[in-house]
Design an enzyme around this catalytic site. Structure first.
Site, PDB file in Angstrom:
ATOM      1  CG  HIS A 111     -72.097  -3.076  55.136  1.00 49.60           C
ATOM      2  ND1 HIS A 111     -72.730  -3.936  54.263  1.00 49.60           N
ATOM      3  CD2 HIS A 111     -70.773  -3.242  54.903  1.00 49.60           C
ATOM      4  CE1 HIS A 111     -71.825  -4.576  53.547  1.00 49.60           C
ATOM      5  NE2 HIS A 111     -70.625  -4.160  53.909  1.00 49.60           N
ATOM      6  CG  ASP A 150     -69.227 -11.528  56.485  1.00 48.54           C
ATOM      7  OD1 ASP A 150     -69.366 -11.093  57.641  1.00 48.54           O
ATOM      8  OD2 ASP A 150     -69.191 -10.795  55.470  1.00 48.54           O
TER       9      ASP A 150
HETATM   10  N1  LIG Z   1     -67.820  -5.110  56.023  1.00 55.30           N
HETATM   11  C1  LIG Z   1     -67.346  -4.680  54.894  1.00 55.30           C
HETATM   12  O1  LIG Z   1     -67.422  -3.486  54.557  1.00 55.30           O
HETATM   13  C2  LIG Z   1     -66.657  -5.649  53.983  1.00 55.30           C
HETATM   14  C3  LIG Z   1     -65.926  -5.164  52.870  1.00 55.30           C
HETATM   15  C4  LIG Z   1     -65.287  -6.083  52.048  1.00 55.30           C
HETATM   16  C5  LIG Z   1     -65.389  -7.433  52.330  1.00 55.30           C
HETATM   17  N2  LIG Z   1     -66.123  -7.873  53.398  1.00 55.30           N
HETATM   18  C6  LIG Z   1     -66.262  -9.321  53.702  1.00 55.30           C
HETATM   19  O2  LIG Z   1     -64.976  -9.930  53.678  1.00 55.30           O
HETATM   20  C7  LIG Z   1     -64.958 -10.979  52.729  1.00 55.30           C
HETATM   21  C8  LIG Z   1     -63.577 -11.189  52.151  1.00 55.30           C
HETATM   22  O3  LIG Z   1     -63.061 -10.017  51.570  1.00 55.30           O
HETATM   23  P1  LIG Z   1     -62.972  -9.793  49.983  1.00 55.30           P
HETATM   24  O4  LIG Z   1     -64.142 -10.432  49.332  1.00 55.30           O
HETATM   25  O5  LIG Z   1     -62.740  -8.350  49.754  1.00 55.30           O
HETATM   26  O6  LIG Z   1     -61.665 -10.480  49.494  1.00 55.30           O
HETATM   27  P2  LIG Z   1     -60.528 -11.536  49.962  1.00 55.30           P
HETATM   28  O7  LIG Z   1     -61.123 -12.660  50.705  1.00 55.30           O
HETATM   29  O8  LIG Z   1     -59.443 -10.736  50.560  1.00 55.30           O
HETATM   30  O9  LIG Z   1     -60.057 -12.027  48.523  1.00 55.30           O
HETATM   31  C9  LIG Z   1     -60.935 -12.639  47.628  1.00 55.30           C
HETATM   32  C10 LIG Z   1     -60.245 -12.815  46.293  1.00 55.30           C
HETATM   33  O10 LIG Z   1     -59.130 -13.683  46.432  1.00 55.30           O
HETATM   34  C11 LIG Z   1     -59.261 -14.788  45.535  1.00 55.30           C
HETATM   35  N3  LIG Z   1     -58.817 -15.989  46.249  1.00 55.30           N
HETATM   36  C12 LIG Z   1     -59.317 -16.490  47.403  1.00 55.30           C
HETATM   37  N4  LIG Z   1     -58.639 -17.577  47.790  1.00 55.30           N
HETATM   38  C13 LIG Z   1     -57.673 -17.772  46.858  1.00 55.30           C
HETATM   39  C14 LIG Z   1     -56.647 -18.727  46.702  1.00 55.30           C
HETATM   40  N5  LIG Z   1     -56.490 -19.704  47.605  1.00 55.30           N
HETATM   41  N6  LIG Z   1     -55.830 -18.630  45.637  1.00 55.30           N
HETATM   42  C15 LIG Z   1     -55.996 -17.628  44.722  1.00 55.30           C
HETATM   43  N7  LIG Z   1     -56.953 -16.694  44.815  1.00 55.30           N
HETATM   44  C16 LIG Z   1     -57.782 -16.754  45.872  1.00 55.30           C
HETATM   45  C17 LIG Z   1     -60.719 -14.871  45.187  1.00 55.30           C
HETATM   46  O11 LIG Z   1     -60.874 -15.383  43.881  1.00 55.30           O
HETATM   47  P3  LIG Z   1     -61.521 -16.839  43.574  1.00 55.30           P
HETATM   48  O12 LIG Z   1     -62.998 -16.690  43.792  1.00 55.30           O
HETATM   49  O13 LIG Z   1     -61.111 -17.042  42.171  1.00 55.30           O
HETATM   50  O14 LIG Z   1     -60.894 -17.806  44.528  1.00 55.30           O
HETATM   51  C18 LIG Z   1     -61.132 -13.406  45.233  1.00 55.30           C
HETATM   52  O15 LIG Z   1     -60.846 -12.767  44.017  1.00 55.30           O
HETATM   53  C19 LIG Z   1     -66.022 -10.536  51.722  1.00 55.30           C
HETATM   54  O16 LIG Z   1     -66.409 -11.557  50.845  1.00 55.30           O
HETATM   55  C20 LIG Z   1     -67.091 -10.039  52.645  1.00 55.30           C
HETATM   56  O17 LIG Z   1     -67.817 -11.126  53.210  1.00 55.30           O
HETATM   57  C21 LIG Z   1     -66.737  -6.992  54.228  1.00 55.30           C
END
Ligand SMILES: NC(=O)c1ccc[n+]([C@@H]2O[C@H](COP(=O)([O-])OP(=O)(O)OC[C@H]3O[C@@H](n4cnc5c(N)ncnc54)[C@H](OP(=O)(O)O)[C@@H]3O)[C@@H](O)[C@H]2O)c1
Length: 276
Positions: free
Chosen positions: A112, A49
């Site tokens: 988005h 994604d």
């Molecule tokens: N459509 C939209 O408006 C929108 C908005 C936000 C996000 N998104 C999508 O959703 C995805 C996920 O959401 P997000 O990026 O906000 O955050 P998330 O997946 O909820 O959390 C990511 C964070 O958690 C940490 N993490 C992940 N796995 C871990 C583990 N097993 N143990 C410890 N820490 C861990 C990562 O750090 P490390 O890298 O250190 O593991 C990072 O800091 C985004 O990347 C994006 O593709 C879409």
């Protein structure tokens, strides 16, 4: 049901979308995103994604080319950014994204954010891209029920997916119910609360019973409800462990406890009140 990394959810146009993927928001273009995507593909992930605004589509494309995995075996989502919304501008933004990704067809193209006064024109362009065979499914992100109702009024094609912030502190039950009723698949973004719930005491305690982490508990909670989920990580060990959720089952009592955590808390912006 999503029982493995390879399992899919059928979208309302019949397309099979993997139920579990890697998110790459905030992951730097170049080496960092190439490393993340390659680690995910090596671990058996089949969905990535990204978005134009993440400015890492080029690196995602490079990782795909470097990988032994065939293009048709990876599901790629990207998104049109708010500043590009409108009919012609969306068509142009799509060409820019595909050029950067180095692919001709995108599996899922998403609006988005529900940019006021713009998203209906944007949707017409998404419909054209779909009819032209450039995208295999179209959908939205961050749409509340009223945005979906407004969009669908007069739309030719229903959104296949609504990608929304969703985690135990923001369980989005009314919106989920509405989407299921309308045949719109729900995809959880920030499934780990953007990292903020990694050490949550109750989730960690539940995980301990199964030898799992709080992150694994949250991701299992998603897939158990047929919610497509896209945790982000730049660390290979986390990418692997996040996907290691198919060898245990949360008990109904655990699920009930997780369900009590909702407090409508957002780590990101409210789609009714954003200024970007
Ligand atoms: N459509 C939209 O408006 C929108 C908005 C936000 C996000 N998104 C999508 O959703 C995805 C996920 O959401 P997000 O990026 O906000 O955050 P998330 O997946 O909820 O959390 C990511 C964070 O958690 C940490 N993490 C992940 N796995 C871990 C583990 N097993 N143990 C410890 N820490 C861990 C990562 O750090 P490390 O890298 O250190 O593991 C990072 O800091 C985004 O990347 C994006 O593709 C879409």
């Amino acid at each position: 049901m999503i029982h493995s990394l390879k399992d899919t959810v059928q979208l309302n146009n019949g397309l099979e979308m993997p139920g579990f993927g890697l998110g790459v928001w905030k992951v730097k273009d170049g080496e960092e995103v190439i490393h993340s995507v390659r680690s995910a593909l090596n671990a058996g992930y089949t969905m990535i994604d990204t978005a134009a605004i993440y400015r890492n589509e080029a690196g995602v494309g490079e990782a795909l080319r470097q990988s032994a995995v065939q293009r048709e075996d990876v599901f790629i989502t990207t998104k049109v950014w708010n500043a590009d919304q409108g009919y012609d501008t969306t068509l142009k933004a799509f060409e820019t994204s595909t050029k950067k990704l180095g692919i001709n067809t995108v599996d899922l193209y998403l609006i988005h954010w529900p940019t006021a006064g713009k998203y209906k024109e944007t949707w017409r362009a998404m419909e054209k891209l779909y009819k032209d065979g450039r995208v295999r499914a179209i959908g939205v992100c961050n749409f509340h029920i009223h945005h979906l109702k407004d969009l669908m009024e007069g739309a030719e094609i229903k959104p296949a997916v609504n990608q929304i912030e969703l985690h135990p502190l923001l369980s989005q039950v009314p919106l989920r119910n509405y989407c299921y009723k309308e045949g719109i698949a729900v995809e959880a973004y920030s499934p780990l609360g953007s990292g903020g719930l990694i050490n949550h005491p109750l989730l960690s305690e539940i995980g301990k019973k199964y030898g799992k982490t709080a992150a694994q508990v949250m991701l299992r909670w998603d897939v158990d409800s047929e919610i497509i989920t896209i945790p982000r990580s730049t660390k290979e060990a986390h990418i692997i462990s996040n996907a290691d959720i198919f060898d245990f089952e949360l008990s109904p009592e655990d699920i009930d406890q997780i369900d009590t955590l909702n407090e409508d808390k957002r780590f990101g912006a409210d789609p009714d009140n954003f200024n970007f």
